[in-house]
Each structure stands twice: as C-alpha cells, then as structure tokens.
Design an enzyme around this catalytic site. Structure first.
Site, PDB file in Angstrom:
ATOM      1  N   LEU A 135       0.852  -1.203   0.000  1.00 14.23           N
ATOM      2  CA  LEU A 135       0.000   0.000   0.000  1.00 14.23           C
ATOM      3  C   LEU A 135       0.883   1.246   0.000  1.00 14.23           C
ATOM      4  O   LEU A 135       0.563   2.270  -0.582  1.00 14.23           O
ATOM      5  CB  LEU A 135      -0.872  -0.036   1.260  1.00 14.23           C
ATOM      6  CG  LEU A 135      -1.838   1.093   1.520  1.00 14.23           C
ATOM      7  CD1 LEU A 135      -2.950   1.062   0.473  1.00 14.23           C
ATOM      8  CD2 LEU A 135      -2.456   0.963   2.916  1.00 14.23           C
ATOM      9  N   ALA A 136       2.005   1.153   0.706  1.00 10.83           N
ATOM     10  CA  ALA A 136       2.959   2.274   0.748  1.00 10.83           C
ATOM     11  C   ALA A 136       4.337   1.722   1.046  1.00 10.83           C
ATOM     12  O   ALA A 136       4.477   0.667   1.673  1.00 10.83           O
ATOM     13  CB  ALA A 136       2.553   3.244   1.849  1.00 10.83           C
ATOM     14  N   ALA A 187       8.133   3.224   2.365  1.00 11.39           N
ATOM     15  CA  ALA A 187       8.987   4.362   2.768  1.00 11.39           C
ATOM     16  C   ALA A 187      10.382   3.829   3.088  1.00 11.39           C
ATOM     17  O   ALA A 187      10.663   2.644   2.911  1.00 11.39           O
ATOM     18  CB  ALA A 187       8.362   5.060   3.962  1.00 11.39           C
ATOM     19  N   SER A 218      10.146   1.396   6.342  1.00 15.31           N
ATOM     20  CA  SER A 218       9.222   0.253   6.366  1.00 15.31           C
ATOM     21  C   SER A 218       8.332   0.220   5.137  1.00 15.31           C
ATOM     22  O   SER A 218       8.338   1.146   4.320  1.00 15.31           O
ATOM     23  CB  SER A 218       8.363   0.346   7.619  1.00 15.31           C
ATOM     24  OG  SER A 218       7.680   1.570   7.591  1.00 15.31           O
ATOM     25  N   GLN A 219       7.558  -0.846   5.062  1.00 13.00           N
ATOM     26  CA  GLN A 219       6.638  -1.042   3.945  1.00 13.00           C
ATOM     27  C   GLN A 219       5.306  -1.506   4.539  1.00 13.00           C
ATOM     28  O   GLN A 219       5.294  -2.231   5.530  1.00 13.00           O
ATOM     29  CB  GLN A 219       7.233  -2.098   3.018  1.00 13.00           C
ATOM     30  CG  GLN A 219       6.477  -2.308   1.757  1.00 13.00           C
ATOM     31  CD  GLN A 219       7.404  -2.901   0.676  1.00 13.00           C
ATOM     32  OE1 GLN A 219       8.370  -2.264   0.259  1.00 13.00           O
ATOM     33  NE2 GLN A 219       7.116  -4.107   0.245  1.00 13.00           N
ATOM     34  N   VAL A 220       4.186  -1.095   3.902  1.00 13.74           N
ATOM     35  CA  VAL A 220       2.871  -1.398   4.464  1.00 13.74           C
ATOM     36  C   VAL A 220       2.081  -2.275   3.496  1.00 13.74           C
ATOM     37  O   VAL A 220       1.961  -1.946   2.315  1.00 13.74           O
ATOM     38  CB  VAL A 220       2.100  -0.072   4.747  1.00 13.74           C
ATOM     39  CG1 VAL A 220       0.696  -0.362   5.253  1.00 13.74           C
ATOM     40  CG2 VAL A 220       2.865   0.764   5.750  1.00 13.74           C
ATOM     41  N   LYS A 264       2.700  -3.471   8.959  1.00 14.25           N
ATOM     42  CA  LYS A 264       3.835  -2.581   8.687  1.00 14.25           C
ATOM     43  C   LYS A 264       5.099  -3.349   9.031  1.00 14.25           C
ATOM     44  O   LYS A 264       5.258  -3.786  10.189  1.00 14.25           O
ATOM     45  CB  LYS A 264       3.690  -1.315   9.537  1.00 14.25           C
ATOM     46  CG  LYS A 264       4.720  -0.257   9.273  1.00 14.25           C
ATOM     47  CD  LYS A 264       4.319   1.052   9.944  1.00 14.25           C
ATOM     48  CE  LYS A 264       5.417   2.070   9.875  1.00 14.25           C
ATOM     49  NZ  LYS A 264       5.032   3.342  10.494  1.00 14.25           N
ATOM     50  N   ASP A 271       5.093  13.774  14.860  1.00 17.27           N
ATOM     51  CA  ASP A 271       5.483  13.543  13.466  1.00 17.27           C
ATOM     52  C   ASP A 271       4.240  13.700  12.588  1.00 17.27           C
ATOM     53  O   ASP A 271       3.859  12.788  11.851  1.00 17.27           O
ATOM     54  CB  ASP A 271       6.056  12.114  13.350  1.00 17.27           C
ATOM     55  CG  ASP A 271       6.743  11.869  12.001  1.00 17.27           C
ATOM     56  OD1 ASP A 271       7.051  12.849  11.309  1.00 17.27           O
ATOM     57  OD2 ASP A 271       6.951  10.697  11.642  1.00 17.27           O
TER      58      ASP A 271
END
Ligand SMILES: Nc1ncnc2c1ncn2[C@@H]1O[C@H](COP(=O)(O)OP(=O)(O)OP(=O)(O)O)[C@@H](O)[C@H]1O
Length: 549
Positions: A129-130, A132, A135-137, A152, A287
């Site tokens: 889904l995303a 970065a 991490s990755q989701v 995550k 954040d």
C-alpha cells in the site's frame, strides 16, 4: 572500518564535493587537507555552481539515500538553526523509495510471527500500500474475525544501514565541530545526536505500537482524534498489525470540500488537539506530516482526525510546561523582561546570562509581531523566534521543546490551510487559561497535597525524634555552659515542641479540609481534622508560659 564503510565514506565525500558542499564552509574554516582533497578530485568538484546552497544540500541528500533524506527532512524543521530559505529547500525532500520484493516482506513477517502468514491472515496483498525508507505497508484481513488490517514491516537490513550511516554522520559532525570551534551556533554533533534518537526510535515498531495504544486510550472518548486499533499480540520490533482506516488525506482540501467537511471546526479541532495532548496528557504526536494525518469520511459536519505513525512522540516535564505557558502569557503581555527571566529560571540559558541584553534581543524580535492583529499571531512562530534569539545566548538545545515547536508550527500551518480565518489565540486561550488556573488554583494545591501525603505519612513519625536529637546535641553542647544558656535551651525546647505540634496540626486540618472539598472518602478527612485539632490543643498547652527567659 570495513571495506563497505570505506566505500560508503568515499561515496559521501564524492557527493559532497560534486555538489560543492565544501564551498559552503567559510574560507577560514577550510584546512589544508580540504584543499588537497579538492585538488585530487578536481574533475568532480562543484558541478552545480548555478544553484544556491540549500538546493545543493538538498540534491546531495537526495542522492545519498533514505537516511540522509530523513536527516534533511529533520533539519528542515530546525528553523532555529537554518534560515527559512534553506529550511524550505530541505522540506522538499521526498521520502519515496521503490518497494522491496514482497517475497522478502513475507519472509520477514513470517519470521516475526514465527508462523506462516496464512495462519493469521487472509488476502495478504503482495503489492504494498505504501513504501517508505524504513518500512513497507501491506494490507490483509484477519483470519480470526475478518477485520481489515495493515501490516507494517521494517525493510531488510535497515538497522545495519542506518547504524553505518549514523556512524559516518557523527564522525563528520565531530570533525565539523572541531573546525567550527566550541562556541559555534550550528552544533552539528548535537543535531546528529538528536537525529539518532529519532531514527533509532523509528526502528522499533513495537514502540510505535505502544505509543499508538497510549494515544488511542487518551482520546478514546474524543470526537476530534481517532487512532487505529493495534493488535498488540501481533506487534513485534520488526512488524506491527493494526486496523485499516479509510480516510481522506488532510492535504487533499479539494476532496474535503467535495464531501462538505466543516473545515472551520476541523481547523479548530487541530489546535485543540495539540494543546490537549501537550497540556492535559503530556504526550503528543510529534510527526504530524501530511502522510500521517487523515480526516474521517463519515459525518462531514462533525469531522475528526485519524492519526497514523506514532513513532515519534514528545513529552514535557511539568516545569517545561509551566515555563512554556508563562512564556506565551508574558509574550501576549509584552513582558519581555519576564520572558528573559523565565529562560534563565528554567535553565534553558545559563544563569550568568545578561538579563538586560536578552530582554532587548527578545523585544527586537517580538515587538514587530504585534503589528499584526492578535488573532493572526502564530504560537509556533513566537516560539521559533524566541528559540532563535535564545540560541544567540547559548541556549542549551532542548529536544523536547524543538519537537513541540515544530509540531505547533505544523498544526498552525495546517489549520490556516484548512480555514484561513482561523483565530489561533481564541482557540488556544481557553486551554492555556484553564491549565494555568489548574496550576495555581485550589485543585492544584489539593493535587500537590495528595501527591505529598505519602511523604508526610512516612516522615512525620520521625520528626519528634529528629527534633529531640537536635535538641540533645544542643543540650550536650551546653552542658558546660552557664545557667542562662541552659535556661535559654529549655525555653527553646518547649517552643520547638509546641511549634512542631501547632504546625503539624495546621497541616492536618488543611489536608483534611482540602480532601473534604475534593469529595474524597470521609473518614480520612474527618480523621485528619480531628487529629489536627487534638494536636493543636496539646501544642497550645505545651507552649512556654514565660516570654522572658
Ligand atoms: N492503519 C492504516 N490504514 C490505512 N493505511 C495506512 C495505515 N497505516 C499506514 N497506512 C498507509 O501507509 C502509509 C505509510 O505509513 P506510515 O506513515 O505509518 O509509514 P512510515 O514508513 O513511517 O512512513 P513515513 O516515514 O513517511 O512516516 C500511510 O501514509 C498510509 O497511506
């Protein structure tokens, strides 16, 4: 040093020279070996002369990868250190990285679960889904109850890469520190240390899950903030599983308007949320960039925020909070001397700071802010200017305050973007006033007494002994003294005993009365008042009869 780290160091130096970052140092701070380095790599040097310093730094960080990109993003929030142009340039750094192979993601997840994915999840989506830098989701549904969740998971080997880059960064910072001298205002070593704390926190996803659980509980009855549910039994250092949310990204104003979101209410709730987190709960999300904040789709007239990614949270000490609130109030009263004193009292600047000079410097930056109407004054901007000024007076950097200032600036910016007429002062004032009232009012006194009761309960029985010991020392000393001194000591003994009983009785009566006002259980209150009155009678009767010795 391994071959890998030497290669990485070479890459970093080459990139720095390529973007002419060495030119950004003042010439008197360029040692001979820098000149030699430039000479050796002359063909690489400064190919971006046409670009300004901030842009060159941004491009270099972009090229050096995720750890430097995140560092640049963090630097962009340090407006107390950088000029606005540099900060704006660095804020443009994008943390977009290609996803890593889903087979590796599966492997990491299964290692954390110590079981195949299928044991806990259905419909695991291999397309993330995303993705970065850390991490990755991925999405899936829970096998046990069919709930939509996201997983995550940390990138493979991310810890090693971060630590290797951090080591290089701190070496470079120490080197710069030596070049710039002890009294430099940039304090590179301090900045890198700050970054280390932040990024190391992000490497522990379990910590993020625990923060999210705490924040969710704080706002469980709130109509302003929703934090997705964490499946704690499926949360580990490298993997967390949480409820999947469906919201509108807060930066998508067009979509928010299209569904008829009450933007005024939403903007005000943002400011309220910030002050509640800081002053009520002492635990704030630090954040809040647009990728982490969403807005509910249902009930557009009563919209709430959905917060993700609780990796970086801030807390303040009670003293910091009090000094902060007083700072704002002193600012709005234009009491610049008080501001200067507060900075010294709090220890944010050293005790030998020249109050007069500091007051003048504060006045110079604050006074022009009053050229605007009161409702347009930004709290974040006030703090930022005060910190910038204080840095000139060698303010010791307070990471928790920098986090707060950065979050405040963001929340205010967001509020104004959603609803440009947002009256910050009117929205924030009730929170500050209520909090200040609680700090000095009867409630605060009762809370303090309650807090100190265990101490008194523990130490009160020791008091007679302590007083006796003190008097005994006095008596022993006086054994060989003349009679007058002896009489004086006896008189003092009596006075001490009586005073002790009278003071203790007063404390007990006050405590009992306050507890009574606080709807506490009745017997301790009455008990405390009763014992207080008895001690008062004893104390009164045992006082020395003759005033003369
Ligand atoms: N619970 C969730 N439900 C739906 N989408 C989510 C959820 N958690 C994360 N996402 C999506 O994944 C994106 C990245 O998530 P998150 O911010 O937690 O990851 P990150 O690796 O810390 O990213 P960054 O470094 O940009 O903050 C979010 O912007 C959001 O689009």
């Amino acid at each position: 040093m391994t071959v890998k780290s030497i290669r990485r160091a070479y890459h970093v130096i080459r990139t720095a020279l390529h973007y002419g970052l060495d030119d950004l140092l003042p010439p008197k701070l360029t040692p001979w070996y820098f000149k030699l380095l430039r000479y050796c790599f002359f063909w690489l040097r400064n190919q971006h002369k046409d670009k300004v310093g901030g842009e060159r730094l941004k491009l270099a960080m972009q090229e050096l990868g995720p750890v430097y990109i995140k560092f640049g993003q963090m630097l962009s929030t340090r407006r107390d250190l950088l000029s606005d142009e540099w900060a704006e340039e660095l804020a443009m750094l994008q943390d977009r990285v290609p996803p890593f192979d889903s087979a590796i993601a599966r492997e990491s997840i299964e290692k954390e679960l110590n079981a195949p994915i299928e044991r806990y999840f259905n419909d695991f989506d291999d397309t993330p889904l995303a993705s970065a830098s850390i991490s990755q989701v991925h999405t899936a549904t829970l096998k046990s109850n069919g709930a939509a969740v996201v997983l995550k998971v940390l990138r493979p080997d991310v810890e090693k890469k971060v630590h290797a880059d951090l080591l290089l960064m701190s070496q470079a910072a120490d080197f710069l520190e030596r070049l710039l001298g002890a009294n430099n205002r940039l304090r590179p070593a301090e900045v890198v240390e700050d970054y280390r704390t932040t990024i190391e926190g992000e490497l522990n996803l379990k910590l993020e899950a625990l923060n999210a659980i705490k924040l969710r509980n704080n706002f469980i009855d709130s109509n302003a903030l929703y934090i997705p549910y964490m499946y704690e039994e499926l949360c580990f250092t490298r993997l967390i599983v949480m409820e999947r949310i469906d919201g509108i990204p807060v930066s998508d104003k067009v979509a928010l308007e299209a569904q008829g979101t009450n933007l005024k209410l939403l903007a005000e709730r943002g400011v309220e949320l910030f002050f509640t987190q800081v002053f009520r709960d002492n635990f704030f999300h630090a954040d809040m960039h647009p990728g982490n904040v969403f807005v509910s789709r249902e009930h557009p007239n009563d919209p709430f925020y959905i917060g993700l990614d609780c990796g970086i949270m801030g807390t303040l000490t009670d003293e910091d909070k009090r000094y902060l609130a007083e700072n704002f109030l002193a600012f709005f009263n234009r009491d610049y001397r008080r501001i200067a004193q507060l900075y010294i009292e709090s220890g944010w600047v050293s005790a030998d700071t020249d109050v007069g000079a500091f007051e003048q410097a504060v006045k110079v930056v604050c006074e022009p802010m009053f050229n605007k109407p009161l409702d347009e004054i930004s709290f974040g901007h006030v703090l930022l200017e005060l910190f910038r000024t204080a840095r000139r007076f060698d303010m010791v950097v307070q990471p928790q305050l920098v986090l707060l200032e950065k979050t405040l600036l963001y929340i205010e910016g967001l509020g104004r973007q959603l609803y440009p007429q947002l009256d910050l002062w009117q929205t924030a004032k009730p929170f500050l006033e209520q909090w200040m009232a609680e700090q000095v009012g009867p409630k605060a006194m009762a809370a303090k007494v309650k807090q100190q009761l265990p101490y008194w309960a523990e130490h009160l029985p020791e008091l007679p002994e302590l007083i006796y010991d003190n008097l005994k020392i006095g008596r022993d000393l006086s054994k060989n003294q003349n009679k007058l001194l002896d009489r004086y000591l006896k008189h003092q003994q009596k006075a001490h005993k009586s005073n002790y009983l009278l003071i203790t009785s007063a404390i007990l009566v006050i405590c009992g009365t306050i507890l009574l006002n606080q709807d506490a259980t009745l017997w301790p209150s009455y008990g405390s008042i009763g014992i207080g009155i008895t001690l008062w009678v004893l104390g009164w009767r045992s006082r020395p009869k003759n005033r003369k010795i």
